[in-house]
Design an enzyme around this catalytic site. Sequence first.
Site, mmCIF file in Angstrom:
data_model
loop_
_atom_site.group_PDB
_atom_site.id
_atom_site.type_symbol
_atom_site.label_atom_id
_atom_site.label_comp_id
_atom_site.label_asym_id
_atom_site.label_seq_id
_atom_site.Cartn_x
_atom_site.Cartn_y
_atom_site.Cartn_z
ATOM 1 N N GLN A 166 2.420 -1.419 -20.341
ATOM 2 C CA GLN A 166 1.914 -2.351 -19.272
ATOM 3 C C GLN A 166 2.003 -3.758 -19.525
ATOM 4 O OE1 GLN A 166 0.801 -1.199 -16.194
ATOM 5 N NE2 GLN A 166 1.851 0.764 -17.364
ATOM 6 N N HIS A 214 5.272 -5.728 -18.348
ATOM 7 C CA HIS A 214 5.659 -5.736 -17.144
ATOM 8 C C HIS A 214 5.614 -7.263 -16.611
ATOM 9 C CE1 HIS A 214 6.597 -2.075 -14.966
ATOM 10 N NE2 HIS A 214 5.459 -1.328 -15.532
ATOM 11 N N GLU A 267 -5.959 0.511 -12.831
ATOM 12 C CA GLU A 267 -5.193 1.209 -12.055
ATOM 13 C C GLU A 267 -4.567 2.515 -12.931
ATOM 14 O OE1 GLU A 267 -1.551 -1.269 -12.488
ATOM 15 O OE2 GLU A 267 -0.335 -0.323 -10.760
ATOM 16 N N HIS A 268 -4.253 2.157 -13.963
ATOM 17 C CA HIS A 268 -3.745 3.546 -14.744
ATOM 18 C C HIS A 268 -5.009 3.992 -15.898
ATOM 19 C CE1 HIS A 268 0.091 1.507 -13.973
ATOM 20 N NE2 HIS A 268 0.440 2.567 -13.529
ATOM 21 N N ASP A 278 5.372 6.700 -14.428
ATOM 22 C CA ASP A 278 6.247 5.677 -13.610
ATOM 23 C C ASP A 278 7.559 6.200 -13.243
ATOM 24 O OD1 ASP A 278 4.640 3.444 -14.079
ATOM 25 O OD2 ASP A 278 5.309 2.886 -16.074
ATOM 26 N N HIS A 311 -19.711 4.669 32.123
ATOM 27 C CA HIS A 311 -19.631 5.717 31.261
ATOM 28 C C HIS A 311 -20.560 6.711 31.549
ATOM 29 C CE1 HIS A 311 -18.147 2.584 28.542
ATOM 30 N NE2 HIS A 311 -17.858 3.544 27.623
#
Lengths: 433, 433
Positions: free
Chosen positions: B259, B262, B327-328, B361, B420
């Site tokens: 990670q 990235h 996230e992961h 991934d 209505h």
Amino acid sequence: MPEFLTVTDADFEARFAALLGMKREEAEDVDAAVAAILADVRARGDAAVLELTARYDRLTLDAAGMAFSPAEIAAEIAKVSAEDRAALELAAERIRAYHARQRPEDASWVDAAGARLGWRWTPVSAAGLYVPGGLASYPSSVLMNAIPAKVAGVGRLVVTCPTPGGVVNPLVLLAAQISGVDEIYRIGGAQAIAALAYGTETIAPVDKITGPGNAYVAAAKRRVFGRVGIDMIAGPSEILVIADAGNDPDWIALDLLSQAEHDQSAQALLITTDAALGRAVAEAVVRRLETLERREIAGASWRDNGAVIVVETLAQAAALANRIAPEHLEIMVEDAEALADAIPHAGAIFLGPWTPEAIGDYVGGPNHVLPTARSARFSSGLNVLDFMKRTTMARMTPEALKAIGPSAERLAISESLEAHGLSVRARLDRLNG
Amino acid sequence: MPEFLTVTDADFEARFAALLGMKREEAEDVDAAVAAILADVRARGDAAVLELTARYDRLTLDAAGMAFSPAEIAAEIAKVSAEDRAALELAAERIRAYHARQRPEDASWVDAAGARLGWRWTPVSAAGLYVPGGLASYPSSVLMNAIPAKVAGVGRLVVTCPTPGGVVNPLVLLAAQISGVDEIYRIGGAQAIAALAYGTETIAPVDKITGPGNAYVAAAKRRVFGRVGIDMIAGPSEILVIADAGNDPDWIALDLLSQAEHDQSAQALLITTDAALGRAVAEAVVRRLETLERREIAGASWRDNGAVIVVETLAQAAALANRIAPEHLEIMVEDAEALADAIPHAGAIFLGPWTPEAIGDYVGGPNHVLPTARSARFSSGLNVLDFMKRTTMARMTPEALKAIGPSAERLAISESLEAHGLSVRARLDRLNG
């Protein structure tokens, strides 16, 4: 008079496109004011919320008075008639039964490579529901927002509802109680959205905010999106009725007016294969407008935004309906289901002459929070999944990693992500070594 | 060195809260520039897109040259090695198989009152996928965005990918072809988002836009939200590894670095019940950083945003993980499934030591487009439902209307929505008369 279009008119396409592109809502520029309110509540918490409530709602509270106490709720609810309570309970029961069917399934399986894959659905922990004050303080909207959240399993459900001058609708409190709402605060506007998103000393933050509101509320929701989840930004209500010959013009007129009476910006449209029915409906609308309580609003909406569109075939009707992507679609033709199959883009569909849209607003079971302004092309009405999220799950065995790991390594290298590749390679080396 | 926290430290809560609240991304203020680009493309279409492409991507095109021709695509794809193609095809096949199981079911039933209720799922008609150019032009992301759309049944799938100086990644074109993408344009930035949302003479508008991008792309997506659907606004990537004693520190180090490599803003965290493992992992990271290609980026991410957190129990680990909502999430403890059950808030979970996140991934099957920045509290990774919408359906019979109509009428009156109520009453009167 509203527009009266016939598909064979030379200028039909231009007029229909104009109807479609019509900007019905004044985009009030409140963004700077909202940004300041959000920053203020974030920095000063309760103190800011209390000051803003005093200013905008003419209501002086202390922190302890922000929430309705159980005794206050009980006292308000005692004012509700037995008939109103029974109607609200029937609605809640039907909405709950419909939404219970939307609970999603978890999944888990082992694939050919030996990998165990799947997913798991879980509810958000806490959700906030914004309920407008004043005229648009609808108990039915409390049910429609709160019940899906509770069906989803949301642990903590918070309502904020401004009470200008201290006035609250007892039916709103009853609807909240019936739906299982946990906390109700007398606050509104952008300050309520800020309190829900950031939290204050008194109000713990939530993870998701839903519910309609004015331009300030909408701008605030857009700004906190990302920090919390939000539902759609709702625009003015819309209805499209598609009807063939042989329908009662008065029923259709009332269905059109039941959207038109919401708001001057609402839009009510009729597409018909029968020009005579189109004219009869327009006349019936005029007749009904003579006595309708909200004739000013409904009349303006019909005059400015309404239209009767005459087509030659139901296929033409379907094609136009898909371009409109209406929030509400009533289909009153012989084979309504077949026509519905040809119209993928609609928020909610009401089939046959015995299904006025108003049924869906209250007791039908489906949700009445629906995508407006052509967003039914890409979004859905509020539902149980809006209060849940899906986590994907994967477990590799050594054999599965041997089978598919080398491809992952190769792709990682092709993307110049060396550590990705090494994290797979280190494990493969152990297996091979 | 990254943070090293122990749950028994006196200042643990303060330091953990600081880690959680850490603002890892510079919020570049590009909103005014983006608003101008959107307005320009909306007003001038192709001409504006071409000018902006010449300016930002140093690429002079005419309208006909915006799209890759089939011959151009074939020529680029011919450069791809057989091994890379095979890896991409394996990934595509596995992603397709996983997402095929996400196709939702329609429903239709008749309830006790005699009302037929249900819903219907339909795909969006057209979707646009933004693919970044340059270093972050990942073929795997093309698969992860395009395949769920195609599984959903999206009729027209468009890719925009900037090609600065005219350079394109052949694997991106191959991934698009394998995924069934229909059109690929050499444009990027806010101008590509504008073209997808509003359409130009050459590019027909789409209904939904997904895919990652820089600050301009993110701001443009936020601005067109409502006119079209968008996916989440992605932030920097994150991983949390929870591991007990007996794990290989080098494997965990590589998972954390996969990670960290990235983006300098990425965050890699380890929670462990074993302080010795925590120290060993930190040492292994240092060793691996010595030779890693992206050591500058990964090293900065680990130093600035990384952390090793030592806890006494797995229950403590679960509680912290839920606050992080990663996230992961890799779970490398004896009973990984049991611990996963205690952590509802995570985008994707990887179970056991043989499931490095990098598998997810590329070739695992689940999507790698996942909620960042704690948004796993309320949102899901990209999935088939993101490219579909649900229309609710209702058909009343006269008997059903008799049973539930009076409650709808009563609630309409309580909300002062007379039309209505009348739309129901007119039908009830026919039945009773």
